[in-house]
Design a protein around this motif. Structure first.
Motif, mmCIF file in Angstrom:
data_model
loop_
_atom_site.group_PDB
_atom_site.id
_atom_site.type_symbol
_atom_site.label_atom_id
_atom_site.label_comp_id
_atom_site.label_asym_id
_atom_site.label_seq_id
_atom_site.Cartn_x
_atom_site.Cartn_y
_atom_site.Cartn_z
ATOM 1 N N ILE A 116 0.849 -1.203 0.000
ATOM 2 C CA ILE A 116 0.000 0.000 0.000
ATOM 3 C C ILE A 116 0.882 1.250 0.000
ATOM 4 O O ILE A 116 0.669 2.193 -0.780
ATOM 5 C CB ILE A 116 -0.925 0.002 1.234
ATOM 6 N N GLU A 117 1.897 1.242 0.874
ATOM 7 C CA GLU A 117 2.778 2.415 0.957
ATOM 8 C C GLU A 117 3.507 2.639 -0.364
ATOM 9 O O GLU A 117 3.677 3.779 -0.806
ATOM 10 C CB GLU A 117 3.781 2.242 2.107
ATOM 11 N N GLY A 118 3.936 1.547 -0.977
ATOM 12 C CA GLY A 118 4.650 1.657 -2.257
ATOM 13 C C GLY A 118 3.759 2.248 -3.344
ATOM 14 O O GLY A 118 4.175 3.149 -4.085
ATOM 15 N N GLY A 124 2.516 9.974 -5.029
ATOM 16 C CA GLY A 124 2.858 11.223 -4.349
ATOM 17 C C GLY A 124 2.298 11.367 -2.944
ATOM 18 O O GLY A 124 2.215 12.474 -2.414
ATOM 19 N N PHE A 125 1.895 10.257 -2.335
ATOM 20 C CA PHE A 125 1.370 10.317 -0.966
ATOM 21 C C PHE A 125 2.483 10.087 0.054
ATOM 22 O O PHE A 125 3.317 9.197 -0.115
ATOM 23 C CB PHE A 125 0.293 9.242 -0.760
ATOM 24 N N PRO A 201 0.848 23.966 -0.276
ATOM 25 C CA PRO A 201 0.945 22.715 -1.044
ATOM 26 C C PRO A 201 -0.117 21.725 -0.568
ATOM 27 O O PRO A 201 -0.528 21.763 0.588
ATOM 28 C CB PRO A 201 2.344 22.178 -0.709
ATOM 29 N N GLU A 202 -0.548 20.889 -1.466
ATOM 30 C CA GLU A 202 -1.606 19.927 -1.128
ATOM 31 C C GLU A 202 -1.195 18.982 -0.007
ATOM 32 O O GLU A 202 -0.011 18.677 0.158
ATOM 33 C CB GLU A 202 -1.940 19.079 -2.372
ATOM 34 N N ILE A 203 -2.198 18.545 0.728
ATOM 35 C CA ILE A 203 -1.978 17.464 1.685
ATOM 36 C C ILE A 203 -2.270 16.172 0.940
ATOM 37 O O ILE A 203 -3.361 15.999 0.377
ATOM 38 C CB ILE A 203 -2.936 17.568 2.893
ATOM 39 N N ARG A 204 -1.306 15.291 0.920
ATOM 40 C CA ARG A 204 -1.516 13.991 0.277
ATOM 41 C C ARG A 204 -0.813 12.969 1.145
ATOM 42 O O ARG A 204 0.415 12.895 1.167
ATOM 43 C CB ARG A 204 -0.907 14.016 -1.121
ATOM 44 N N LEU A 230 -5.767 10.671 2.752
ATOM 45 C CA LEU A 230 -6.310 12.035 2.769
ATOM 46 C C LEU A 230 -5.641 12.843 1.667
ATOM 47 O O LEU A 230 -4.418 12.815 1.520
ATOM 48 C CB LEU A 230 -6.027 12.680 4.137
ATOM 49 N N TRP A 231 -6.483 13.523 0.903
ATOM 50 C CA TRP A 231 -5.957 14.397 -0.154
ATOM 51 C C TRP A 231 -6.753 15.691 -0.095
ATOM 52 O O TRP A 231 -7.952 15.715 -0.352
ATOM 53 C CB TRP A 231 -6.118 13.707 -1.517
ATOM 54 N N ILE A 232 -6.092 16.764 0.299
ATOM 55 C CA ILE A 232 -6.751 18.056 0.440
ATOM 56 C C ILE A 232 -5.997 19.094 -0.399
ATOM 57 O O ILE A 232 -4.773 19.165 -0.329
ATOM 58 C CB ILE A 232 -6.734 18.543 1.913
#
Ligand code: PHE
Length: 350
Positions: A116-118, A124-125, A201-204, A230-232
């Protein structure tokens, strides 16, 4: 051969045949014991004259010494043999190759978390970690779930010591508190930009980890895993969620033969909300809708609690179950297998 030479000979043979020290002591008694053959001969001397005694006694003594010598030799031989055997048994063969240390492997759920992390990393998270003992504020209130809100009863919460009487600390029931924790940190680190009226900058971010609920059966464990996403940003839409999550699922399961369904649902911290179901079009799981995540557009109250203006910032969040994803990926039918610690099960994932 005279009588005494024959006696010595038979003693030697008797000793030779003794295979153990105990056998040897028995054989010794026959010749040298209190009523042994030599003693008997000595007793016979009594009836002889002085001269005869001397001569006969000397010969008997010689025989006795020969028997004693044979006895000692055999004793030594037996002791040597025993030592030899012991040395052989205890020998350390330094030429033997050493035993390999058993090689461990990652737990199947850890393998899933790494995957999942990969995958999200490649989109870009960031990855954030947070506490498992959480305050009422982060777990509920900041997520638009005030006290007495009926949605709190959706979670069977483990409460722990600490916090206030009205809002005791708890074991986080989901990873969603990380939405607030991470966003607040992000906002604070871009305070200057925001104060200058500029766009941050976006939160991702994704936040994987352990979560807890009072629940236990084949598909529920009191400790389980979640991964929050979370993507804001200024212009992040539900469409982005669909694209990102579809991409994730297809990469995770290594299959494009997979469709997603966003089924309307309710969470206090998202509006609108949707459960995400997936359906494989082929393979053993084909044709069934499988629930893999909750999701939605982040509620304006939550955006506000992140320290952001909901008129300017918008985005989505999702929370998925890595345990469930692991079961689907590997065809495991009982969640409890992951937490029993049975090496026969776990070693299959190495
Ligand atoms: N926290 C929710 C749960 O545990 C899942 C969720 C996360 C839903 C983020 C929407 C957004 O069920």
């Amino acid at each position: 051969m005279n009588e005494l030479d024959a006696l010595v000979d038979s003693a030697r043979q008797g000793f030779e045949q003794a295979a153990t020290p105990a056998d040897l002591e028995n054989a010794k008694a026959v010749f040298l014991g209190k009523s042994g053959r030599i003693t008997e001969l000595m007793k016979g001397l009594a009836s002889l004259s002085i001269d005869e005694k001397k001569a006969r006694g000397a010969v008997i003594n010689q025989a006795k010494q020969a028997i004693e010598a044979a006895l000692n030799a055999r004793r030594q031989a037996l002791a040597d043999a025993e030592l030899d055997a012991q040395l052989k048994a205890e020998a350390l063969d330094v030429s033997l190759p050493g035993r390999q240390a058993g090689q461990g492997g990652l737990h199947p759920v850890s393998l899933t978390l790494e995957r999942i992390e990969g995958i999200f990393g490649s989109m870009g998270f960031d990855v954030a970690q947070g506490p498992e003992i959480e305050s009422d504020w982060f777990n509920f209130t900041a997520l638009n779930t005030p006290e007495d809100h009926p949605a709190r009863s959706m979670h069977d919460t483990f409460y722990v010591e600490g916090g206030s009487a009205k809002a005791p600390n708890l074991l986080r029931t989901h990873t969603s508190p990380m939405q607030i924790r991470h966003a607040v940190q992000h906002v604070n680190s871009h305070r200057a930009l925001l104060d200058a009226g500029e766009t941050m900058p976006e939160i991702r971010v994704i936040a994987p980890g352990r979560t807890y609920r009072v629940d236990s059966d084949a598909t529920h464990s009191p400790m389980f895993h979640q991964c929050e996403g979370l993507w804001i940003g200024a212009n992040v839409s539900f469409k982005d969620l669909k694209v990102v999550f579809t991409d994730f699922c297809r990469t995770f399961f290594e299959s494009d033969d997979l469709v997603l369904r966003f089924r309307p649902s309710f969470f206090p911290f998202t509006e609108p909300s949707a459960e995400i179901d997936i359906q494989f079009q082929s393979g053993p799981l084909a044709g069934r809708w499988l629930e893999v995540a909750g999701s939605g557009q982040v509620h304006p109250n939550v955006v506000r609690n992140m320290g952001l203006d909901p008129e300017k910032y918008i985005g989505f969040a999702f929370g998925m179950g890595p345990d469930r994803l692991t079961m689907l990926r590997y065809g495991v039918n009982d969640l409890r297998l992951f937490f029993d610690g049975d090496i026969r099960f776990l070693s299959q994932f190495q």
